[in-house]
Design a protein around this motif. Structure first.
Motif, PDB file in Angstrom:
ATOM      1  N   GLY A 218      -2.398   9.627  -0.274  1.00  0.00           N
ATOM      2  CA  GLY A 218      -2.419   8.482  -1.179  1.00  0.00           C
ATOM      3  C   GLY A 218      -2.528   7.167  -0.439  1.00  0.00           C
ATOM      4  N   TYR A 219      -1.818   7.057   0.685  1.00  0.00           N
ATOM      5  CA  TYR A 219      -1.891   5.819   1.471  1.00  0.00           C
ATOM      6  C   TYR A 219      -3.316   5.579   1.983  1.00  0.00           C
ATOM      7  CZ  TYR A 219      -1.407   2.683   5.458  1.00  0.00           C
ATOM      8  OH  TYR A 219      -1.579   1.656   6.345  1.00  0.00           O
ATOM      9  N   LEU A 220      -3.978   6.643   2.484  1.00  0.00           N
ATOM     10  CA  LEU A 220      -5.350   6.467   2.975  1.00  0.00           C
ATOM     11  C   LEU A 220      -6.301   6.087   1.839  1.00  0.00           C
ATOM     12  CD1 LEU A 220      -5.627   9.492   5.466  1.00  0.00           C
ATOM     13  CD2 LEU A 220      -5.204   7.077   6.000  1.00  0.00           C
ATOM     14  N   LEU A 221      -6.102   6.674   0.680  1.00  0.00           N
ATOM     15  CA  LEU A 221      -6.981   6.362  -0.452  1.00  0.00           C
ATOM     16  C   LEU A 221      -6.749   4.939  -0.948  1.00  0.00           C
ATOM     17  CD1 LEU A 221      -9.141   7.692  -2.206  1.00  0.00           C
ATOM     18  CD2 LEU A 221      -7.334   8.355  -3.805  1.00  0.00           C
ATOM     19  N   VAL A 222      -5.491   4.514  -1.026  1.00  0.00           N
ATOM     20  CA  VAL A 222      -5.176   3.147  -1.435  1.00  0.00           C
ATOM     21  C   VAL A 222      -5.729   2.141  -0.430  1.00  0.00           C
ATOM     22  CG1 VAL A 222      -3.285   1.499  -1.742  1.00  0.00           C
ATOM     23  CG2 VAL A 222      -3.163   3.744  -2.820  1.00  0.00           C
ATOM     24  N   THR A 223      -5.610   2.451   0.863  1.00  0.00           N
ATOM     25  CA  THR A 223      -6.124   1.556   1.898  1.00  0.00           C
ATOM     26  C   THR A 223      -7.640   1.387   1.765  1.00  0.00           C
ATOM     27  OG1 THR A 223      -4.363   2.200   3.418  1.00  0.00           O
ATOM     28  CG2 THR A 223      -6.319   1.203   4.387  1.00  0.00           C
ATOM     29  N   ALA A 224      -8.324   2.462   1.460  1.00  0.00           N
ATOM     30  CA  ALA A 224      -9.786   2.397   1.357  1.00  0.00           C
ATOM     31  C   ALA A 224     -10.242   1.665   0.097  1.00  0.00           C
ATOM     32  CB  ALA A 224     -10.364   3.808   1.382  1.00  0.00           C
ATOM     33  N   THR A 225      -9.455   1.706  -0.958  1.00  0.00           N
ATOM     34  CA  THR A 225      -9.919   1.152  -2.239  1.00  0.00           C
ATOM     35  C   THR A 225      -9.350  -0.229  -2.558  1.00  0.00           C
ATOM     36  OG1 THR A 225      -8.141   2.374  -3.340  1.00  0.00           O
ATOM     37  CG2 THR A 225     -10.313   3.436  -3.212  1.00  0.00           C
ATOM     38  N   SER A 226      -8.022  -0.413  -2.434  1.00  0.00           N
ATOM     39  CA  SER A 226      -7.417  -1.658  -2.902  1.00  0.00           C
ATOM     40  C   SER A 226      -6.706  -2.460  -1.829  1.00  0.00           C
ATOM     41  CB  SER A 226      -6.422  -1.355  -4.038  1.00  0.00           C
ATOM     42  OG  SER A 226      -5.387  -0.516  -3.567  1.00  0.00           O
ATOM     43  N   SER A 227      -6.498  -1.933  -0.635  1.00  0.00           N
ATOM     44  CA  SER A 227      -5.803  -2.673   0.425  1.00  0.00           C
ATOM     45  C   SER A 227      -6.570  -2.578   1.742  1.00  0.00           C
ATOM     46  CB  SER A 227      -4.375  -2.139   0.603  1.00  0.00           C
ATOM     47  OG  SER A 227      -3.617  -2.306  -0.558  1.00  0.00           O
TER      48      SER A 227
ATOM     49  N   ALA B 145       0.833  -1.206   0.000  1.00  0.00           N
ATOM     50  CA  ALA B 145       0.000   0.000   0.000  1.00  0.00           C
ATOM     51  C   ALA B 145       0.867   1.254   0.000  1.00  0.00           C
ATOM     52  CB  ALA B 145      -0.927  -0.016   1.212  1.00  0.00           C
ATOM     53  N   VAL B 146       1.958   1.226   0.773  1.00  0.00           N
ATOM     54  CA  VAL B 146       2.864   2.378   0.802  1.00  0.00           C
ATOM     55  C   VAL B 146       3.513   2.571  -0.562  1.00  0.00           C
ATOM     56  CG1 VAL B 146       4.975   3.289   1.842  1.00  0.00           C
ATOM     57  CG2 VAL B 146       3.275   2.142   3.275  1.00  0.00           C
ATOM     58  N   ARG B 147       3.864   1.473  -1.216  1.00  0.00           N
ATOM     59  CA  ARG B 147       4.498   1.579  -2.532  1.00  0.00           C
ATOM     60  C   ARG B 147       3.557   2.242  -3.541  1.00  0.00           C
ATOM     61  NH1 ARG B 147       6.523  -3.895  -5.197  1.00  0.00           N
ATOM     62  NH2 ARG B 147       4.265  -4.114  -5.482  1.00  0.00           N
ATOM     63  N   GLU B 148       2.278   1.872  -3.496  1.00  0.00           N
ATOM     64  CA  GLU B 148       1.324   2.536  -4.386  1.00  0.00           C
ATOM     65  C   GLU B 148       1.183   4.008  -4.028  1.00  0.00           C
ATOM     66  OE1 GLU B 148      -2.383   0.524  -5.132  1.00  0.00           O
ATOM     67  OE2 GLU B 148      -1.533  -1.386  -4.529  1.00  0.00           O
TER      68      GLU B 148
ATOM     69  N   MET C  60       3.474   5.886  -2.794  1.00  0.00           N
ATOM     70  CA  MET C  60       4.676   6.576  -3.252  1.00  0.00           C
ATOM     71  C   MET C  60       4.563   6.980  -4.714  1.00  0.00           C
ATOM     72  SD  MET C  60       7.648   4.372  -1.335  1.00  0.00           S
ATOM     73  CE  MET C  60       8.962   5.236  -2.184  1.00  0.00           C
ATOM     74  N   GLY C  61       3.804   6.216  -5.489  1.00  0.00           N
ATOM     75  CA  GLY C  61       3.565   6.618  -6.869  1.00  0.00           C
ATOM     76  C   GLY C  61       2.780   7.915  -6.937  1.00  0.00           C
ATOM     77  N   VAL C  62       1.788   8.064  -6.033  1.00  0.00           N
ATOM     78  CA  VAL C  62       1.023   9.321  -5.976  1.00  0.00           C
ATOM     79  C   VAL C  62       1.929  10.468  -5.538  1.00  0.00           C
ATOM     80  CG1 VAL C  62      -0.931  10.479  -4.885  1.00  0.00           C
ATOM     81  CG2 VAL C  62      -1.086   8.050  -5.477  1.00  0.00           C
ATOM     82  N   ALA C  63       2.786  10.199  -4.538  1.00  0.00           N
ATOM     83  CA  ALA C  63       3.685  11.256  -4.061  1.00  0.00           C
ATOM     84  C   ALA C  63       4.673  11.669  -5.144  1.00  0.00           C
ATOM     85  CB  ALA C  63       4.430  10.764  -2.818  1.00  0.00           C
ATOM     86  N   SER C  64       5.096  10.723  -5.982  1.00  0.00           N
ATOM     87  CA  SER C  64       6.017  11.063  -7.065  1.00  0.00           C
ATOM     88  C   SER C  64       5.365  12.034  -8.043  1.00  0.00           C
ATOM     89  CB  SER C  64       6.453   9.796  -7.802  1.00  0.00           C
ATOM     90  OG  SER C  64       7.124   8.914  -6.929  1.00  0.00           O
ATOM     91  N   LEU C  65       4.076  11.839  -8.290  1.00  0.00           N
ATOM     92  CA  LEU C  65       3.362  12.763  -9.172  1.00  0.00           C
ATOM     93  C   LEU C  65       3.340  14.174  -8.582  1.00  0.00           C
ATOM     94  CD1 LEU C  65       1.575  13.411 -11.605  1.00  0.00           C
ATOM     95  CD2 LEU C  65      -0.392  12.593 -10.269  1.00  0.00           C
ATOM     96  N   PHE C  66       3.088  14.273  -7.287  1.00  0.00           N
ATOM     97  CA  PHE C  66       3.056  15.594  -6.641  1.00  0.00           C
ATOM     98  C   PHE C  66       4.451  16.211  -6.607  1.00  0.00           C
ATOM     99  CE2 PHE C  66      -1.124  14.319  -5.517  1.00  0.00           C
ATOM    100  CZ  PHE C  66      -1.823  15.475  -5.209  1.00  0.00           C
TER     101      PHE C  66
END
Length: 491
Positions: free
Chosen positions: A393-402, A352-355, A357-363
């Motif tokens: 991003g971590y909270l959004l990933v946790t709610a949707t895919s993890s 979840a953190v790795r996903e 980090m992809g959002v953070a890279s965009l920002f």
């Protein structure tokens, strides 16, 4: 011409051209150069119908090679037809010397054996050609049947002798020895390949086919036998034989999966994809649970760009009772085409953190652009925005895919979901279920799952944090837009 070429031309004259006089002349010239060619003596029996003269020629052949089966059988037939009894075991072959040459010269000049025949040539049943049709062994063993120590020793001896003849250029004699090996073990791979290959080069196509067909009729499981036969049939344009061979391989009662795959690869190597596919489908019609054929068809579908069909075939192969090595192969292919979701992936926080980090890279890229492509000018505000985007991003990933991360899901009141209902029983004609690419297979889970209310709250918090992060990393650009209103904006 040398002795061997004279012998070959004599055989062709007798067998193919039906010119007995020329064949006799060529054979005698060959024997003058090589009086130890027992097959040349035997072929001379074609040039006379006199049983006594024929028996004399047979005896000469047996003096050279007491183990010549064709000569022994012809001798037995002549004796059973009313000839006086002869010794059962012919004397051993003498060493070649001047007397042997003299014997040939006498045969040419004075012996009545070589007189012009007064009757037509012998019938096919009486013929004794140099080709494999002269060998009529009793019981031929295949590679699946053990040979006796004596047979093993005999095979080794014959192969060594054949190798010596081959190196000396005496291919006809080498063929005779390889055929004798095949009378012990009908599908001896090296002997069969050598004998059939050289017969094919000498244009004795029917005899080469007969050798191969004997091994097939005996139930051989040696892959090269079938591959050689199919290659011969294709080269001769014998579609009936090649079709029959494919059907035989596909419908063997105890199929060799490696052989099935090799036959398919043979046609794929020739660019004949449709024939390869039909052959594999025919094999699966006879043996529906053949993993190697399913995997091969799946590979063909994948190479053709049909990932859905490839996935279906891989899933079918995964459901078969495949051995360990094949099972690992199909699992690997299936995971490539269709990922499998396990509790290890479900509960892994790092994924979840790795996903996120992809959002953070965009920002971070947005902040770099806002700082006029100067990382050193990002400043604390933009770096704070990047960190906020990582959390959002971590909270959004946790709610949707993890939603099953350990231990977060348990802390927020998650429960283990019930197992899915079992699949209804399928009939023999029902299609097997499969999932299209992009939809992972899911193993049963024992991890708690976040409740819907908690997932909604996490999603909303993540969106708010991402909006805040956008304001922080893109602050200068937003201020510039606020101070310099574009003319196309209505406000």
């Amino acid at each position: 011409m040398n002795a061997q070429e004279l012998f070959r031309q004599g055989v062709i004259a007798i067998r193919d051209q039906k010119d007995l006089a020329r064949g006799r002349e060529l054979l005698i010239q060959s024997l003058k150069l090589d009086p130890r060619n027992d097959m040349a003596w035997l072929w001379l029996t074609h040039t006379t119908s006199d049983p006594v003269k024929r028996l004399e020629l047979v005896e000469r052949a047996l003096r050279v090679n007491p183990n010549n089966e064709a000569a022994l059988k012809l001798k037995a037939r002549l004796q059973s037809a009313g000839q006086p009894p002869e010794p059962v075991s012919p004397p051993p072959a003498p060493a070649p010397d001047a007397s042997s040459t003299a014997l040939v010269e006498t045969e040419q000049s004075a012996s009545p054996v070589i007189e012009e025949p007064t009757a037509p040539a012998l019938s096919a049943s009486e013929a004794a050609p140099v080709t494999p049709s002269v060998i009529q062994p009793l019981k031929r063993k295949t590679i699946d049947e053990p040979v006796t120590p004596a047979e093993r020793e005999r095979i080794a001896l014959l192969m060594d002798r054949a190798d010596a003849y081959q190196q000396g250029g005496d291919i006809e004699q080498a063929i005779a020895l390889w055929v004798e090996v095949l009378s012990i073990r009908v599908d001896h791979e090296l002997a069969l390949r050598n004998a059939a290959g050289h017969l094919w080069k000498l244009q004795y196509w029917d005899d080469a086919r007969e050798l191969i067909q004997r091994a097939i009729d005996a139930g051989t499981r040696v892959p090269t036998v079938y591959l050689t036969a199919i290659d011969m049939a294709e080269r001769r344009g014998d579609t009936a034989w090649s079709t029959d061979l494919r059907e035989k391989v596909a419908t063997l009662s105890n199929p060799d999966e490696a052989l099935v795959v090799k036959v398919a690869d043979y046609y794929l190597g020739r660019g004949d994809t449709s024939t390869a596919r039909r052959f594999l489908e025919q094999a699966l019609a006879a043996h529906p649970h053949m993993p190697a054929a399913l995997i091969k068809l799946g590979d063909m579908a994948r190479d053709a760009g049909d990932s859905i069909e490839a996935t279906r075939l891989y899933e079918r192969a995964a459901r078969t009772k495949a051995p360990g090595k094949v099972r690992k192969e199909v699992d690997k292919k299936l995971r490539t085409a269709l990922p499998v979701l396990t509790d290890r992936e479900r509960g892994n926080v790092w994924l979840a953190v790795r996903e996120a980090m992809g959002v953070a890279s965009l920002f971070l890229l947005l902040g770099w652009q806002d700082a006029r492509l100067d990382l050193l000018a990002l400043g604390p505000r933009r770096w704070l925005g990047v960190l906020v985007s990582l959390l959002g991003g971590y909270l959004l990933v946790t709610a949707t895919s993890s939603p099953q991360q350990k231990p977060l899901a348990g802390w927020l009141g998650g429960t283990v979901p019930p197992p899915p209902p079992p699949e209804p029983p399928r009939g023999p004609l029902d299609p097997e279920p499969f999932r299209p690419p992009g939809h992972a297979l899911q193993e049963p889970t024992e991890l708690p799952l976040l409740p819907a209310s908690a997932r909604l709250m996490l999603a909303l918090a993540g969106l708010v944090l991402l909006i805040l992060a956008f304001i922080l990393v893109f602050s200068q650009s937003l201020e510039w837009v606020g101070d310099h209103r574009p003319p196309y904006l209505p406000w």
